[in-house]
Design an enzyme around this catalytic site. Structure first.
Site, short mmCIF file in Angstrom:
data_model
loop_
_atom_site.label_atom_id
_atom_site.label_comp_id
_atom_site.label_asym_id
_atom_site.label_seq_id
_atom_site.Cartn_x
_atom_site.Cartn_y
_atom_site.Cartn_z
N ASP A 77 4.01 -5.78 10.89
CA ASP A 77 4.43 -5.63 9.50
C ASP A 77 4.83 -4.16 9.32
OD1 ASP A 77 3.63 -7.54 6.76
OD2 ASP A 77 4.22 -5.43 6.42
N TYR A 129 18.59 -14.38 -2.30
CA TYR A 129 17.41 -15.04 -1.68
C TYR A 129 17.79 -16.44 -1.21
CZ TYR A 129 12.57 -16.59 -1.02
OH TYR A 129 11.39 -17.06 -0.48
N1 NAD Z 1 5.24 -17.22 -1.55
C1 NAD Z 1 6.11 -18.20 -1.79
O1 NAD Z 1 6.09 -18.86 -2.84
C2 NAD Z 1 7.17 -18.53 -0.77
C3 NAD Z 1 7.93 -19.68 -0.99
C4 NAD Z 1 8.93 -20.00 -0.08
C5 NAD Z 1 9.16 -19.19 1.02
N2 NAD Z 1 8.41 -18.08 1.21
C6 NAD Z 1 8.73 -17.23 2.38
O2 NAD Z 1 7.59 -17.07 3.19
C7 NAD Z 1 7.65 -15.79 3.86
C8 NAD Z 1 6.37 -15.02 3.60
O3 NAD Z 1 6.23 -14.81 2.20
P1 NAD Z 1 4.86 -14.37 1.52
O4 NAD Z 1 4.72 -15.17 0.30
O5 NAD Z 1 3.76 -14.32 2.52
O6 NAD Z 1 5.26 -12.90 1.05
P2 NAD Z 1 4.43 -11.53 1.10
O7 NAD Z 1 5.16 -10.59 0.22
O8 NAD Z 1 2.99 -11.79 0.81
O9 NAD Z 1 4.57 -11.10 2.63
C9 NAD Z 1 5.79 -10.64 3.17
C10 NAD Z 1 5.47 -9.58 4.20
O10 NAD Z 1 6.69 -9.15 4.78
C11 NAD Z 1 6.54 -7.77 5.08
N3 NAD Z 1 7.87 -7.16 5.23
C12 NAD Z 1 8.86 -7.10 4.31
N4 NAD Z 1 9.90 -6.46 4.82
C13 NAD Z 1 9.58 -6.11 6.09
C14 NAD Z 1 10.25 -5.42 7.13
N5 NAD Z 1 11.48 -4.92 6.95
N6 NAD Z 1 9.64 -5.24 8.31
C15 NAD Z 1 8.38 -5.72 8.51
N7 NAD Z 1 7.67 -6.36 7.56
C16 NAD Z 1 8.28 -6.56 6.36
C17 NAD Z 1 5.81 -7.23 3.85
O11 NAD Z 1 5.22 -5.96 4.08
C18 NAD Z 1 4.81 -8.34 3.60
O12 NAD Z 1 3.56 -8.09 4.25
C19 NAD Z 1 8.92 -15.12 3.32
O13 NAD Z 1 9.99 -15.38 4.20
C20 NAD Z 1 9.16 -15.84 2.00
O14 NAD Z 1 10.51 -15.78 1.61
C21 NAD Z 1 7.42 -17.73 0.34
#
Ligand code: NAD
Length: 248
Positions: free
Chosen positions: A42, A153
């Site tokens: 991360d 997105y």
């Molecule tokens: N939470 C939801 O409702 C949801 C729904 C559909 C899809 N998703 C997808 O699931 C995945 C995870 O989402 P989440 O809810 O755990 O989000 P989150 O924000 O909790 O976690 C995302 C992580 O990505 C890391 N990150 C961002 N940019 C980065 C980079 N350039 N290099 C390295 N790390 C980086 C952040 O530091 C963070 O820890 C994402 O692709 C998101 O689009 C989430």
């Protein structure tokens, strides 16, 4: 009677999880519990520190080719190889298309989609050579639903769906499967501020046939299944894990 862990066959699997946020950290916990060796990557130190013991960690920014190549090299170095890749990084910025700046479009596409291409390519080289691999990407219900204020997105997640299908086809004969999970709304750092706005949580919940939003624990089973030996003939799929949200 074999245990669930025997059935999954993940004991000793070498797993790289990109993104130690809400969904990534829940998956890391379950992979470790299943006996896998895990490297979590991360860009945010605090996310990695919050994981506690059990997984190796590496702070890297995955928006560059070097960062993605370094992540795969670190997995090979620290885990002794790479069997499973989970891509779970992503950002969103909720504004209408007419107010979306070029910088926001570029930043979201770079983090959500280009990093998946670069990391998948780096991991694919190792897996194709080894003749085995599992790749799992986080798509979203936004990949097929037209949520307003989700232009970049939604485009990035639609792109993930197609990237997964092409990688799956190219690598199917080499023992490498590539799939995605597509969650509905799940409460994590990514969504919390938005869900906390007056009426938003209730509005989204009302659109889910199951009658609730998802939790990160709803996603770990599908991810571990797709990583497991049971899913050897499953490739190119986008598995909607959304309580029926995409049915309405
Ligand atoms: N939470 C939801 O409702 C949801 C729904 C559909 C899809 N998703 C997808 O699931 C995945 C995870 O989402 P989440 O809810 O755990 O989000 P989150 O924000 O909790 O976690 C995302 C992580 O990505 C890391 N990150 C961002 N940019 C980065 C980079 N350039 N290099 C390295 N790390 C980086 C952040 O530091 C963070 O820890 C994402 O692709 C998101 O689009 C989430």
């Amino acid at each position: 009677m074999p245990s669930v862990n025997d059935w999954l066959g993940l004991s000793g699997a070498r797993v790289l999880v990109a993104g130690a946020g809400g969904i990534g950290s829940a998956c890391i916990k379950e992979f470790v519990a299943a006996g896998a060796s895990v490297l979590a990557v991360d860009r945010d130190d605090s996310r990695l520190a919050a994981l506690g013991p059990g997984a190796a960690t590496e702070r890297l920014d995955l928006t560059t080719t070097e960062g993605c190549d370094d992540a795969v090299a670190a997995a090979q170095d620290r885990l002794g190889g790479l069997d499973v890749l989970v891509h779970s990084i992503g950002v969103n910025h909720r504004v209408p298309i007419l107010e979306t700046a070029d910088e926001d479009w570029n930043r979201i596409l770079e983090i959500n989609l280009t990093s998946a291409f670069r990391l998948g390519r780096a991991a694919g080289r190792v897996m194709v050579e080894a003749g085995f691999g599992r790749q799992i990407y986080c798509s979203s219900v936004s990949s097929i639903l037209a949520h307003p204020d989700h232009g970049p997105y939604a485009a990035s997640k639609g792109g993930i769906n197609q990237l997964v299908r092409v990688m799956a086809r190219e690598w199917a004969s080499r023992g490498v499967t590539v799939n995605a999970i597509a969650p509905g709304y799940v409460e994590t750092e990514l969504t919390r501020t938005h869900l906390d706005r007056p009426g938003v949580r209730e509005h989204y919940t009302s659109m889910v046939p199951a009658g609730r939003l998802g939790t990160v624990n709803d996603l770990t089973g599908p991810v571990l299944y797709l990583a497991s030996r049971q899913a050897a003939f499953v490739t190119g799929h986008v598995l909607y894990v959304d309580g029926g949200r995409t049915l309405v």
